[in-house]
Scaffold this motif. Structure first.
Motif, PDB file in Angstrom:
ATOM      1  N   ILE A  32       0.864  -1.175   0.000  1.00  0.00           N
ATOM      2  CA  ILE A  32       0.000   0.000   0.000  1.00  0.00           C
ATOM      3  C   ILE A  32       0.903   1.228   0.000  1.00  0.00           C
ATOM      4  N   SER A  33       0.558   2.191  -0.843  1.00  0.00           N
ATOM      5  CA  SER A  33       1.368   3.407  -0.918  1.00  0.00           C
ATOM      6  C   SER A  33       1.218   4.211   0.377  1.00  0.00           C
ATOM      7  N   GLU A  34       2.178   5.089   0.616  1.00  0.00           N
ATOM      8  CA  GLU A  34       2.166   5.913   1.832  1.00  0.00           C
ATOM      9  C   GLU A  34       0.917   6.786   1.886  1.00  0.00           C
ATOM     10  N   GLU A  35       0.518   7.320   0.741  1.00  0.00           N
ATOM     11  CA  GLU A  35      -0.651   8.192   0.690  1.00  0.00           C
ATOM     12  C   GLU A  35      -1.920   7.443   1.096  1.00  0.00           C
ATOM     13  N   LYS A  36      -2.092   6.240   0.551  1.00  0.00           N
ATOM     14  CA  LYS A  36      -3.261   5.445   0.899  1.00  0.00           C
ATOM     15  C   LYS A  36      -3.227   5.039   2.364  1.00  0.00           C
ATOM     16  N   MET A  37      -2.041   4.706   2.880  1.00  0.00           N
ATOM     17  CA  MET A  37      -1.925   4.312   4.278  1.00  0.00           C
ATOM     18  C   MET A  37      -2.303   5.474   5.195  1.00  0.00           C
ATOM     19  N   LYS A  38      -1.906   6.696   4.843  1.00  0.00           N
ATOM     20  CA  LYS A  38      -2.274   7.865   5.646  1.00  0.00           C
ATOM     21  C   LYS A  38      -3.785   8.077   5.618  1.00  0.00           C
ATOM     22  N   LYS A  39      -4.404   7.887   4.448  1.00  0.00           N
ATOM     23  CA  LYS A  39      -5.858   8.031   4.351  1.00  0.00           C
ATOM     24  C   LYS A  39      -6.563   6.979   5.195  1.00  0.00           C
ATOM     25  N   ILE A  40      -6.054   5.764   5.174  1.00  0.00           N
ATOM     26  CA  ILE A  40      -6.652   4.678   5.959  1.00  0.00           C
ATOM     27  C   ILE A  40      -6.553   4.986   7.445  1.00  0.00           C
ATOM     28  N   GLN A  41      -5.386   5.444   7.883  1.00  0.00           N
ATOM     29  CA  GLN A  41      -5.196   5.747   9.299  1.00  0.00           C
ATOM     30  C   GLN A  41      -6.059   6.927   9.732  1.00  0.00           C
ATOM     31  N   ALA A  42      -6.191   7.937   8.850  1.00  0.00           N
ATOM     32  CA  ALA A  42      -7.027   9.087   9.182  1.00  0.00           C
ATOM     33  C   ALA A  42      -8.488   8.670   9.294  1.00  0.00           C
ATOM     34  N   ARG A  43      -8.949   7.848   8.378  1.00  0.00           N
ATOM     35  CA  ARG A  43     -10.339   7.380   8.421  1.00  0.00           C
ATOM     36  C   ARG A  43     -10.581   6.506   9.651  1.00  0.00           C
ATOM     37  N   LYS A  44      -9.606   5.688  10.007  1.00  0.00           N
ATOM     38  CA  LYS A  44      -9.734   4.844  11.193  1.00  0.00           C
ATOM     39  C   LYS A  44      -9.849   5.704  12.447  1.00  0.00           C
ATOM     40  N   ALA A  45      -9.022   6.741  12.545  1.00  0.00           N
ATOM     41  CA  ALA A  45      -9.079   7.636  13.693  1.00  0.00           C
ATOM     42  C   ALA A  45     -10.427   8.362  13.744  1.00  0.00           C
ATOM     43  N   GLU A  46     -10.933   8.743  12.586  1.00  0.00           N
ATOM     44  CA  GLU A  46     -12.223   9.418  12.496  1.00  0.00           C
ATOM     45  C   GLU A  46     -13.358   8.512  13.003  1.00  0.00           C
ATOM     46  N   VAL A  47     -13.347   7.280  12.557  1.00  0.00           N
ATOM     47  CA  VAL A  47     -14.384   6.330  12.972  1.00  0.00           C
ATOM     48  C   VAL A  47     -14.285   6.050  14.465  1.00  0.00           C
ATOM     49  N   GLU A  48     -13.082   5.886  14.976  1.00  0.00           N
ATOM     50  CA  GLU A  48     -12.916   5.628  16.407  1.00  0.00           C
ATOM     51  C   GLU A  48     -13.392   6.819  17.232  1.00  0.00           C
ATOM     52  N   ALA A  49     -13.143   8.049  16.759  1.00  0.00           N
ATOM     53  CA  ALA A  49     -13.599   9.238  17.470  1.00  0.00           C
ATOM     54  C   ALA A  49     -15.127   9.289  17.480  1.00  0.00           C
ATOM     55  N   GLU A  50     -15.756   8.958  16.350  1.00  0.00           N
ATOM     56  CA  GLU A  50     -17.216   8.941  16.294  1.00  0.00           C
ATOM     57  C   GLU A  50     -17.786   7.881  17.232  1.00  0.00           C
ATOM     58  N   GLU A  51     -17.173   6.713  17.264  1.00  0.00           N
ATOM     59  CA  GLU A  51     -17.660   5.650  18.138  1.00  0.00           C
ATOM     60  C   GLU A  51     -17.502   6.014  19.610  1.00  0.00           C
ATOM     61  N   SER A  52     -16.388   6.636  19.969  1.00  0.00           N
ATOM     62  CA  SER A  52     -16.200   7.009  21.365  1.00  0.00           C
ATOM     63  C   SER A  52     -17.168   8.126  21.751  1.00  0.00           C
ATOM     64  N   ALA A  53     -17.495   9.038  20.803  1.00  0.00           N
ATOM     65  CA  ALA A  53     -18.476  10.083  21.088  1.00  0.00           C
ATOM     66  C   ALA A  53     -19.860   9.465  21.288  1.00  0.00           C
ATOM     67  N   GLU A  54     -20.199   8.468  20.481  1.00  0.00           N
ATOM     68  CA  GLU A  54     -21.486   7.785  20.639  1.00  0.00           C
ATOM     69  C   GLU A  54     -21.542   7.044  21.964  1.00  0.00           C
ATOM     70  N   ASP A  55     -20.435   6.443  22.373  1.00  0.00           N
ATOM     71  CA  ASP A  55     -20.405   5.723  23.640  1.00  0.00           C
ATOM     72  C   ASP A  55     -20.596   6.680  24.821  1.00  0.00           C
TER      73      ASP A  55
END
Length: 60
Positions: A32-55
């Motif tokens: 996986i290219s560095e750019e795609k990996m950064k996008k994946i990590q950013a999206r993962k952090a975004e989803v985790e933040a949304e889930e913790s806010a819902e919790d």
């Protein structure tokens, strides 16, 4: 059992074992290219933040 039966059984087992070894060897070679990996990590952090806010909202 005739000889041809044993040959077919051994051939089938060899194909199964060979394909499993091939699958194991190629399991972690996804590049996986560095750019795609950064996008994946950013999206993962975004989803985790949304889930913790819902919790936090669900707490009484």
């Amino acid at each position: 059992m005739p000889l041809i039966g044993w040959v077919i059984i051994l051939l089938a087992l060899g194909l199964i074992v060979g394909s499993l070894f091939l699958l194991r060897d190629s399991a972690n070679t996804m590049h996986i290219s560095e750019e795609k990996m950064k996008k994946i990590q950013a999206r993962k952090a975004e989803v985790e933040a949304e889930e913790s806010a819902e919790d936090r909202e669900d707490w009484p």
